[in-house]
Design an enzyme around this catalytic site. Structure first.
Site, PDB file in Angstrom:
ATOM      1  N   SER A  48      42.699  39.907  41.471  1.00  0.00           N
ATOM      2  CA  SER A  48      43.085  40.483  42.768  1.00  0.00           C
ATOM      3  C   SER A  48      44.285  39.729  43.319  1.00  0.00           C
ATOM      4  O   SER A  48      44.240  38.503  43.458  1.00  0.00           O
ATOM      5  CB  SER A  48      41.927  40.396  43.759  1.00  0.00           C
ATOM      6  OG  SER A  48      40.982  41.397  43.483  1.00  0.00           O
ATOM      7  N   LEU A  76      39.556  33.955  45.783  1.00  0.00           N
ATOM      8  CA  LEU A  76      40.724  34.816  45.552  1.00  0.00           C
ATOM      9  C   LEU A  76      41.997  34.046  45.201  1.00  0.00           C
ATOM     10  O   LEU A  76      43.073  34.313  45.749  1.00  0.00           O
ATOM     11  CB  LEU A  76      40.980  35.718  46.780  1.00  0.00           C
ATOM     12  CG  LEU A  76      39.918  36.786  47.055  1.00  0.00           C
ATOM     13  CD1 LEU A  76      40.169  37.446  48.411  1.00  0.00           C
ATOM     14  CD2 LEU A  76      39.883  37.830  45.952  1.00  0.00           C
ATOM     15  N   CYS A 131      35.049  41.376  47.771  1.00  0.00           N
ATOM     16  CA  CYS A 131      34.829  39.960  47.499  1.00  0.00           C
ATOM     17  C   CYS A 131      33.936  39.402  48.609  1.00  0.00           C
ATOM     18  O   CYS A 131      34.264  39.534  49.783  1.00  0.00           O
ATOM     19  CB  CYS A 131      36.157  39.204  47.461  1.00  0.00           C
ATOM     20  SG  CYS A 131      35.928  37.432  47.345  1.00  0.00           S
ATOM     21  N   GLY A 244      28.487  45.306  36.712  1.00  0.00           N
ATOM     22  CA  GLY A 244      27.404  44.403  37.073  1.00  0.00           C
ATOM     23  C   GLY A 244      26.457  44.172  35.916  1.00  0.00           C
ATOM     24  O   GLY A 244      25.616  45.023  35.616  1.00  0.00           O
ATOM     25  N   GLY A 245      26.610  43.064  35.221  1.00  0.00           N
ATOM     26  CA  GLY A 245      25.608  42.638  34.246  1.00  0.00           C
ATOM     27  C   GLY A 245      25.653  43.337  32.912  1.00  0.00           C
ATOM     28  O   GLY A 245      24.668  43.295  32.167  1.00  0.00           O
TER      29      GLY A 245
END
Lengths: 314, 257
Positions: A48, A76, A131, A244-245
């Site tokens: 980002s 960040l 975030c 996610g995962g």
């Protein structure tokens, strides 16, 4: 024997497979972006990037748990939009499908950074509205549906590339955030970012991470991501990127069944190395075949009742 | 996994360098590093200067945190993650070791292991001045022959250690050169060994955050120093535009090395 097709089109971008390098992983240098693609990723999402260089938080920024999860508060860190185009140029000139992730504190600054990111030639933007540990940024901007809609609309008006909104799970109603981004003109939604979390050292009686609160990623959060993708799929018309995962092809297929058109992979790189992309890409067609899907696209949304997916464009 | 352990010994090595020892049963190989957490301050990558059950890191005062580390007393808790990264191949051979300043810290345990395996080791040590020479006695006791260069000529030859290296390479046969120190020094070592076709192995330093090959803070060309290094065969890194010239700042900006 058939081999299931795994090519995918996401918001007008053609990807050789649905596995995207998640933002924040390997994305600081252009060579690393290229390295992730060479390792087998379908595309990459940059770190980002904000208006100015940012060092991020002091260490410790990471707490790793066996293999089930990881806590981070990087803060960040990024070289700033002035410097970063040279890194993107390395990836783009190597033919890497590159999505530029950006963050900012309000709609106007988002539009400004997004315009400069789009000018680098990235195929799409991902807005970091999620975030969980940066003051005035990320999920502090992205928790209010009205603000999400404002930010997305401002960016969509400022650029001509597709805009993907990455939303936060740290809210009572993630679907409201997804709907707001869709109203604002987002071409896709990515979900989820990390879950707000904390680790405390017992001996020292203090939080482990220098920032205190962090975000949990990895296998532990997969069911949360699958649930939110599921809910978004029922409510939205635009495509969804599941995050996610994800460690295995089966994890990715589970996200597809919930409604994800593509997926992002991040923490698995820490536990399995960048080779995880090659493993996922070669496993996926075999597992789709074994499960009776002719293609990745055929699996997208396939666990939803027929009525829910009828009429969707995705 | 992270553990928090007390510092059990604190040794002043030179006016600017100390060694902190702590007990940690995890297996480590010479060349590997740990992430050393100073609670309330920072967490830094530190090559292990001692790799046995009583491990140790040798710290030179550079940034504000490493200056703070110099004040850590015996008994103070520190966090340890690791060991991480690649290591030196300590199988028997004729080894030339070239250490610049605190770079010698990571070479010492490798030299000890190699000597224990029947290697011969010649150690060329460079420092600004006599008092800053690191681990000269330790290496001598382990059985290495020592050559010294100091910037001010207060011990050994006056000048850079790389000058010694040229002579040593000309007069002796070596199978491998191990080096750690400023990258401009390591570049000169690589250049000196090239015509003799002697393999060079470097230990490289970069800013690190995750140490798990994920965050990209330590990227060096196509490599991540935390997992692909810190010990690299020179032929993998010598021609990278960054080597000896630039590194990544905490923000990821490329800055002069």
């Amino acid at each position: 024997m058939t081999v299931a097709a795994v090519e995918v089109e996401l918001a007008g971008i053609r990807l050789r497979n649905p596995f995207l390098l998640a933002s924040g992983i390997w994305g600081e240098s252009g060579e690393s972006l290229k390295g992730a693609f060479d390792a087998g990723a379908g595309g990459v999402i940059t770190k980002s990037i904000g208006a100015e260089p940012r060092d991020g938080y002091p260490n410790p920024t990471i707490e790793a748990y066996d293999t089930w999860g990881m806590l981070n508060a990087m803060g960040l860190p990024n070289p700033g939009i002035e410097e970063y185009p040279r890194e993107i140029a390395v990836a783009l000139s190597a033919g890497v499908p590159t999505i530029g992730s950006v963050f900012a504190g309000d709609a106007d600054s988002f539009a400004d950074v997004a315009k400069r990111m789009a000018a680098t030639g990235v195929l799409a933007l991902e807005l970091n509205l999620s975030c969980p540990h940066a003051k005035g940024l990320g999920s502090e901007v992205g928790s209010d549906p009205a603000e999400v809609e404002r930010v997305v609309r401002a960016v969509v008006c400022a650029v001509s590339v597709p805009v993907i909104a990455k939303i936060t799970p740290n809210t009572a109603d993630p679907v409201a955030l997804g709907l707001a981004a869709e109203r604002g003109g987002a071409a896709a939604i990515s979900a989820i970012n990390t879950l707000r979390a904390l680790a405390i050292d017992l001996t020292l009686r203090r939080p482990v991470l220098a920032h205190g609160l962090g975000g949990l990623s990895g296998a532990a959060i997969k069911p949360v991501g699958v649930a939110i993708v599921w809910q978004l799929y029922e409510a939205l018309r635009i495509p969804i990127v599941g995050v996610g995962g994800i460690r295995t092809a089966d994890d990715a297929i589970e996200y597809a069944l919930a409604g994800a058109r593509a997926v992002e992979v991040g923490t698995a790189v820490a536990f399995g190395g960048i080779g995880v992309f090659g493993r996922l890409a070669s496993e996926l067609p075999l597992r789709l075949d074994a499960l009776g899907f002719s293609s990745w696209a055929a699996a997208v949304g396939a666990a939803h009742p027929r009525s829910a997916s009828a009429g969707r464009t995705a | 996994m992270r553990t928090v352990v007390p510092v059990v010994e604190r040794v002043v090595e030179t006016p600017s360098t100390i060694t902190l020892r702590f007990d940690d049963p995890r297996t480590a190989r010479p060349g590997q590093f740990v992430m050393l957490w100073i609670p309330g301050d920072d967490e830094l990558p530190m090559s292990l200067a001692y790799v046995g059950a009583r491990k140790g890191v040798t710290v030179k005062a550079m940034g504000s945190t490493s200056r703070h580390i110099l004040d850590i007393p015996v008994g103070a808790p520190v966090g340890i993650r690791g060991p991480y990264g690649t290591s030196f191949d300590v199988s028997p051979g004729r080894i030339l070791l070239v250490g610049g300043g605190s770079g010698t810290a990571v070479l010492a345990p490798a030299a000890e292991a190699a000597l224990a395996n029947g290697s011969t080791v010649t150690a060329a040590l460079g420092a600004t001045t006599r008092a800053e020479l690191l681990f000269e006695q330790r290496l001598r006791s382990a059985g290495a022959s020592i050559a010294i260069a100091t910037d001010d000529g207060s011990a050994g030859e006056r000048g850079y250690v790389t000058k010694l290296v040229e002579g040593l390479l000309a007069e002796n046969e070596f199978d491998v050169v191990w080096t750690c120190g400023p990258e401009v020094m390591m570049q000169k070592v690589i250049a000196a060994a090239r015509p003799k076709h002697v393999e060079v192995v470097c230990s490289v330093e970069r800013h690190m955050k995750c140490a798990l090959g994920m965050c990209d803070a330590c990227s060096l060309g196509p490599y991540h120093v935390c997992v692909d290094g810190p010990v690299f065969p020179a032929d993998r890194i010598a021609s990278l535009p960054e080597f000896g010239r630039s590194k990544r700042a905490p923000s990821g900006r490329s800055v002069p090395a």
